[in-house]
Design an enzyme around this catalytic site. Structure first.
Site, PDB file in Angstrom:
ATOM      1  N   HIS C  42       0.818  -1.209   0.000  1.00  0.00           N
ATOM      2  CA  HIS C  42       0.000   0.000   0.000  1.00  0.00           C
ATOM      3  C   HIS C  42       0.859   1.269   0.000  1.00  0.00           C
ATOM      4  O   HIS C  42       0.545   2.231  -0.681  1.00  0.00           O
ATOM      5  CB  HIS C  42      -0.913  -0.033   1.229  1.00  0.00           C
ATOM      6  CG  HIS C  42      -1.955   1.033   1.234  1.00  0.00           C
ATOM      7  ND1 HIS C  42      -3.128   0.924   0.534  1.00  0.00           N
ATOM      8  CD2 HIS C  42      -1.992   2.239   1.849  1.00  0.00           C
ATOM      9  CE1 HIS C  42      -3.856   2.008   0.712  1.00  0.00           C
ATOM     10  NE2 HIS C  42      -3.187   2.828   1.502  1.00  0.00           N
ATOM     11  N   HIS C  88     -10.823   2.812  -0.805  1.00  0.00           N
ATOM     12  CA  HIS C  88     -10.978   2.425   0.603  1.00  0.00           C
ATOM     13  C   HIS C  88     -11.741   1.113   0.640  1.00  0.00           C
ATOM     14  O   HIS C  88     -12.757   0.983   1.318  1.00  0.00           O
ATOM     15  CB  HIS C  88     -11.679   3.524   1.412  1.00  0.00           C
ATOM     16  CG  HIS C  88     -10.885   3.941   2.606  1.00  0.00           C
ATOM     17  ND1 HIS C  88     -11.442   4.363   3.774  1.00  0.00           N
ATOM     18  CD2 HIS C  88      -9.542   3.983   2.814  1.00  0.00           C
ATOM     19  CE1 HIS C  88     -10.491   4.661   4.647  1.00  0.00           C
ATOM     20  NE2 HIS C  88      -9.328   4.441   4.093  1.00  0.00           N
TER      21      HIS C  88
END
Ligand SMILES: Nc1ncnc2c1ncn2[C@@H]1O[C@H](COP(=O)(O)OP(=O)(O)O)[C@@H](O)[C@H]1O
Ligand SMILES: [Mg+2]
Lengths: 84, 243, 724, 84
Positions: C42, C88
């Site tokens: 990430h 998200h």
């Protein structure tokens, strides 16, 4: 003294409660035998004052002026002492 | 002719109101910070704008109503000054007790943003004089708690005193349940105080000022034009400058 | 023991050895944790970085490309548009309301961090089938989460997309995009200008929430994900609004050197990235960080992902004024450290040094992997679809397909007007906003068809970009720049990595041809559960410019007797179509192909015709084909049309094929010849289909459906499934 | 049997409570000595079942599946019999 109050704010009985009604309907549709739901707020406060009376007086103010709207809501609370 | 626009920490239509009064209508306008305890006598009209004054935590308008400036606003209203509360500003006026009633969550429990039809119920207020009684106008709404509540007793009083200024209606002006977007009692969209100088409404007139944005019609302008008329009559404003 | 620890941190044994060699010693626990989050997929983009470099990132309009919190492009008059999209997905799968809400919060911070005022939010959603109760609940909560957050901070949510396919059943996608406007000379970068600059943290206090969120986002969701997930973060839009206004005020008063928001990997990432960009070191004293929870360790403080926090670096001598500004907005700012002339990130707890690692080892020297890529080798078949018995019935049915039906149920929960710049909000091809202070318009859209990409990732990548551009062109705007969110399964699987490379190859080519550089973006891997990956899903967020906002067109038939023109060629391309998926229940076949030269010619011709003032409407054709495009054009004013299908293909193919590079145009009767000549001269296939008017959509010899009836089906389809 | 339940739903201690924190700050700014506020929901339900145990079992289901979100919230309730 330090106190911990639990305040419950409820819509007055005469005021319709869209949240409670929606919940009730959805509970019934899920098969629960629920005849009435009323939705309100629950608040926990820690507050300090000279004495229990002092705290109660402030709590009354806080509940009636801020935490509830007297046009539509009632409140009640419990207060217990926090020993430190 | 000066507009004061009260800014709470979570106001978000304050700039839109400023754009309407200052850029579009060309009148001096000023933001007033809610935390300032300042004299308001230099203002002619106060606007409490929409938004989420304190995140609308607890209840919309509840915490804002206790801001230091609000006692000044009360005084301003008490001496006859025009106060307009839009959406969250309406909530604040309700919480201050300057207007009667309270707001519950929309009956579908959802935030609703759309253009709606509104019927003018009283066109003899300083906020609606440029409109006609029974006229159907189009304004946007954008709120999650606009379900206006008032008990039966007070409702009678409001009806008798013609203090229900706006109602949600269908295209033809019928006050029907399908047009009652949020479930308000008697389709109420806006009410005024007994003295007729404090007005609160859920729809957003400041979003209906230009055909380019918002609804095609510019029905929001009438509310501002009406207020300015009051001052024209009083001779405060030179007649050429009202819109 | 070590192995277990490494696994918990998401590090490999090889990576551990690299860390030791960078440090010249073994890392302590805190240091290991810093590497764990910074080297997570990430944060480090370790599997994607090399590929992302292949995307075009430059152009004369680019003021800020990838590498900062958001990209920025010149829109004239001294202004830039700032844009960024982010996923998200994992948090929303676990806690849909808060996950989606904090997703919006994060992307909006990326924009105002740059000193830009956010003017619009878009959201791109992918969910399983609405037939399933679980999906309906997830979806309802996600939409509410997005709405509540955006509504509260007063940034209009003006557009987005929603697509349902069982492929997203366990791994819904929640991507949020934000666009802001700033003065070109006032952009703020996330860097310090000198050593010994003060470093402050401001906003929410730091708690235990979201610790290791970055690592969590870098692995597959499992059955147990609800147990080992980080404490869920609760969004505080009110706090965000305060931060927004305060940060913009600081920029206005020129009081800051740099601003960085705290997102994934919290303070660790914010500190090391600012230090890295500045070419400086940084010291942080965790004792000075205002805490919400008691007894937090240095590690917890460094890794916390509590929301609504910013790292602020005041200009020399402006510290007091910065603090005062925050105070007036009701925000506490705490000095937590300073930049240094060194090259290390030093974490202190008072006097004790708890960890010290070279900044570049966390950021620039993070590992990179070239994963192996292997296609399936399977060629998708051209699909022949049998003619339906009753095409009118099929048409009525498909109008209610959740993928084609009106998304009003969704966007009415979003305030799409606040800010009074929304000229066209959600409900049409792209949103169009006035650029405050100018006479220009900014159009914006998100697009990306995962089904096409699954069937042919290269072509799907091209289409994602081209469809976005077509949506902008239909608003009369010239495409300007792209932000992209790449949602894929595990990059460690060769066929997934192949999908990734192919999609990127297609996108890169399309962006390069369109001259729409990619100025920011986000990669979300590991969207899979039980070995089952989602459709490869790039989401292209594109913005474009309309020179004169007053020239904007009104969508849909507004008048009778407008000539309706189909621009572009329709082929027998039913593979991957919504028709095939919804009517026949098959997500397969060869998806529509794109001839890039033809596509570009079509877009350019439409733009020119628009700029010459010849057109009344422009409508792009996408999912649902000609049938849906015609239907949508009747809805805005409730006006019908009479058309005739003149092509050689069977009617259902002409109506529902999803061939690319097509538009529907309308013009006045008087302009018809001129428009047709203009397009023919450019060698663009064009057909005059018919005329607007009446109160039904009549397709000669094929169907005749009243507008009211179509509209009722189309408008209510989602609410019928989800409740009003 | 018919029962009336009072359900209190609270955010877990580890989860931040922006509403409570905002309230706490504004109470302090109004001069109240309040050190902590946590905000939750309060619900009253009337429901019918064969027996107390039966009602409790349903109530547990309702609380954990519908009234609270176990990812971020805890709940507790009191149940009393309603005599008709
Ligand atoms: N999640 C969403 N939020 C806001 N608007 C949406 C959302 N999904 C779809 N819309 C709006 O609905 C309209 C139709 O979307 P879509 O079918 O994707 O359009 P197109 O095919 O033209 O790209 C667009 O205006 C889009 O912005
Ligand atoms: Mg689309």
């Amino acid at each position: 003294m330090k106190g911990r109050a639990e305040v419950r704010v409820m819509l007055k009985d005469t005021v319709s409660d869209p949240q409670g009604e929606t919940l009730q309907r959805s509970l019934v549709s899920k098969g629960y035998d629920v005849s009435r739901v009323r939705a309100g707020k629950f608040l926990q406060l820690e507050l300090t004052g000279y004495s229990r009376e002092d705290i109660v007086a402030r709590l009354e103010e806080i509940c009636s002026d801020i935490l509830s709207n007297p046009v539509i809501e009632d409140y009640e609370y419990d207060l217990e002492e926090v020993l430190e | 002719m000066k507009f004061g626009i009260v800014v709470f920490p979570g106001s978000n239509c304050d700039r839109d109101c400023f754009w309407a009064t200052s850029n579009i209508l060309g009148h001096p306008s000023e933001f007033i910070w809610h935390g300032d305890d300042r004299d308001l006598s230099s203002f002619d009209i106060l606007i409490l704008p929409g938004g989420f004054s304190y995140g609308d935590y607890l209840r919309p308008g509840a915490i804002a109503a206790l801001s230091p400036l609000m006692e000044r606003v009360r005084g301003f209203a008490g001496s006859g000054g025009l106060v307009l509360g839009i959406c969250n500003g309406f909530h604040v006026l309700l919480e201050m007790g300057l207007l009667p009633g309270a707001m519950l969550p929309n009956r579908n429990l959802k935030f609703i943003c759309r253009d709606v039809n509104i019927r003018v119920e009283n066109a003899s207020t300083p906020f609606t004089s440029k409109l006609a009684e029974g006229q159907v106008i189009s304004l946007p709404i954008a709120h999650g708690l606009g379900n206006y509540y008032l008990d039966q007793q007070e409702l009678k009083v409001l009806n008798r005193e013609k203090r229900i200024v706006l109602r949600y209606c269908d295209e033809e002006g019928n006050i029907v349940d399908e047009a009652n977007h949020n479930g308000s009692v008697e389709n109420i969209a806006g009410v005024i105080n007994p003295a007729g100088n404090v007005f609160g409404l859920m729809p957003h007139p400041e979003r209906a000022m230009e055909a380019l944005v918002g609804p095609q019609r510019e029905d929001g302008r009438a509310f501002f034009a009406s207020m300015l008329d009051v001052f024209k009559e009083r001779g405060v404003l030179d007649a050429g400058k009202e819109t | 023991m070590l192995e277990k620890k490494l696994k918990a941190l998401g590090l490999t044994g090889g990576e551990y050895d690299t860390i030791c060699s960078y440090l010249g010693r073994e890392p302590n626990e805190l240091e290991m944790a810093l590497f764990g989050v910074m080297w997570s997929e990430h944060c480090s983009y370790k599997s994607s970085r090399d590929q992302l470099k292949k995307l075009p990132q430059d152009g004369p309009q680019v003021v800020q490309g990838p590498g900062e919190n958001a990209g920025a492009v010149d829109i004239g008059d001294g202004y830039v548009a700032v844009l960024k999209i982010e996923s998200h997905n994992h948090p929303s799968a676990i806690e849909p309301y808060q996950g989606a809400a904090t997703g919006v919060g994060g992307i909006v911070r990326d924009i105002f961090t740059m000193g830009a005022r956010p003017i619009a939010i878009l959201n791109s959603l992918r969910f399983g089938s609405l037939e399933e109760k679980k999906t309906r609940q997830l979806f309802t909560r996600v939409v509410k989460g997005i709405g509540d957050y955006g509504n509260c901070i007063g940034v209009p949510t003006v557009g987005g997309e929603v697509f349902f396919s069982t492929s997203y059943r366990e791994n819904p996608l929640v991507n949020a995009m934000c666009v802001g406007i700033a003065r070109k000379d006032m952009l703020v970068r996330a860097r310090a200008q000198r050593g010994e600059s003060t470093v402050m943290v401001v906003g929410a206090r730091t708690g235990r929430d979201g610790i290791q969120g970055a690592s969590f986002a870098s692995c597959e969701l499992t059955q147990n994900s609800s147990d080992d997930r980080p404490a869920v973060q609760v969004g505080d839009p009110f706090m965000e609004k305060l931060l927004l206004e305060a940060c913009l005020e600081l920029r206005e008063k020129d009081l800051v050197e740099g601003v960085q928001d705290l997102g994934a990997a919290g303070l660790t990432s914010a500190a090391s990235e600012v230090a890295s960009r500045s070419g400086l070191g940084m010291e942080i004293d965790v004792e000075k960080v205002p805490l919400r929870d008691e007894n937090m360790s240095a590690m917890e403080i460094m890794l916390s992902e509590s929301q609504e926090r910013m790292l602020v670096i005041p200009r020399e001598g402006c510290e007091v004024e910065v603090v005062e500004t925050f105070l007036r907005w009701g925000l506490d700012a705490a000095v937590i450290g300073q930049t240094t002339e060194g090259s290390d990130l030093i974490v202190r707890e008072g006097k004790t040094i708890k960890g010290q690692v070279p900044v570049d080892s966390l950021v620039d020297k993070a590992p990179r992997y070239t994963r192996s890529a292997q296609g399936t080798g399977k060629k998708q078949e051209q699909i022949k679809v049998a003619e339906p018995g009753d095409i009118g019935e099929v048409f009525r049915k498909i109008l209610a397909s959740p993928n084609l039906a009106s998304k009003r149920w969704v966007y009415e929960q979003y305030d799409h007007m606040v800010g009074v710049n929304t000229v066209w909000g959600p409900g049409i091809g792209a949103a169009l906003l006035r650029v405050p202070g100018t006479k220009r318009g900014l159009a914006m859209t998100t697009d990306g068809n995962g089904r096409y990409c699954f069937l042919d990732p290269y072509v799907g990548g091209i289409i994602a970009v081209m469809e976005a551009a077509r949506n902008l062109v239909s608003m009369g705007a010239r495409p300007l720049a792209v932000t992209d969110c790449l949602n894929f399964g595990s990059p460690e699987k060769p066929h997934i990595y192949w999908q990734f490379k192919e999609v990127l190859r297609g996108m890169a080519l399309a962006c390069q041809k369109l001259n729409t550089p990619i100025v920011s973006g986000n990669v979300s891997f590991y969207n899979e559960t039980g070995g089952q990956a989602i459709f490869p899903t790039p989401v292209v967020g594109m913005i474009g410019l309309l020179e004169d906002i007053n020239q904007h067109l009104v969508p849909g038939f507004q008048e009778e007797n407008l000539a309706i023109i189909l621009l572009g060629e329709t082929f027998d391309e039913m593979g991957g179509s919504e028709y095939l998926a919804f009517i026949e229940g098959r997500e397969e076949g060869k998806p529509p192909q794109v001839d890039i030269a033809r596509e570009m010619a079509a877009q350019e011709a439409v733009m020119e015709a628009f700029e010459l003032g010849m057109l009344e409407n422009i409508q792009d054709l996408s999912e649902g084909g000609l049938a849906l495009a015609l239907a949508e054009m009747t809805f805005t004013a409730g006006m019908g049309a009479q058309v005739e299908l003149t092509g050689k293909l069977p009617p259902h193919v002409q109506l529902f094929s999803e061939s690319q590079s097509r538009f529907l145009l309308t013009c006045s009767e008087g302009n018809l010849k001129q428009v047709m000549d203009f397009l023919r001269e450019k060698d663009i296939p064009t057909q005059h289909l018919g005329w607007s008017g009446g109160d039904s959509l009549r397709i000669k010899g094929v169907l005749d459906v009243p507008v009211k009836e179509m509209e009722t089906i189309w408008t209510n389809a989602m609410a019928n499934q989800l409740g009003y």
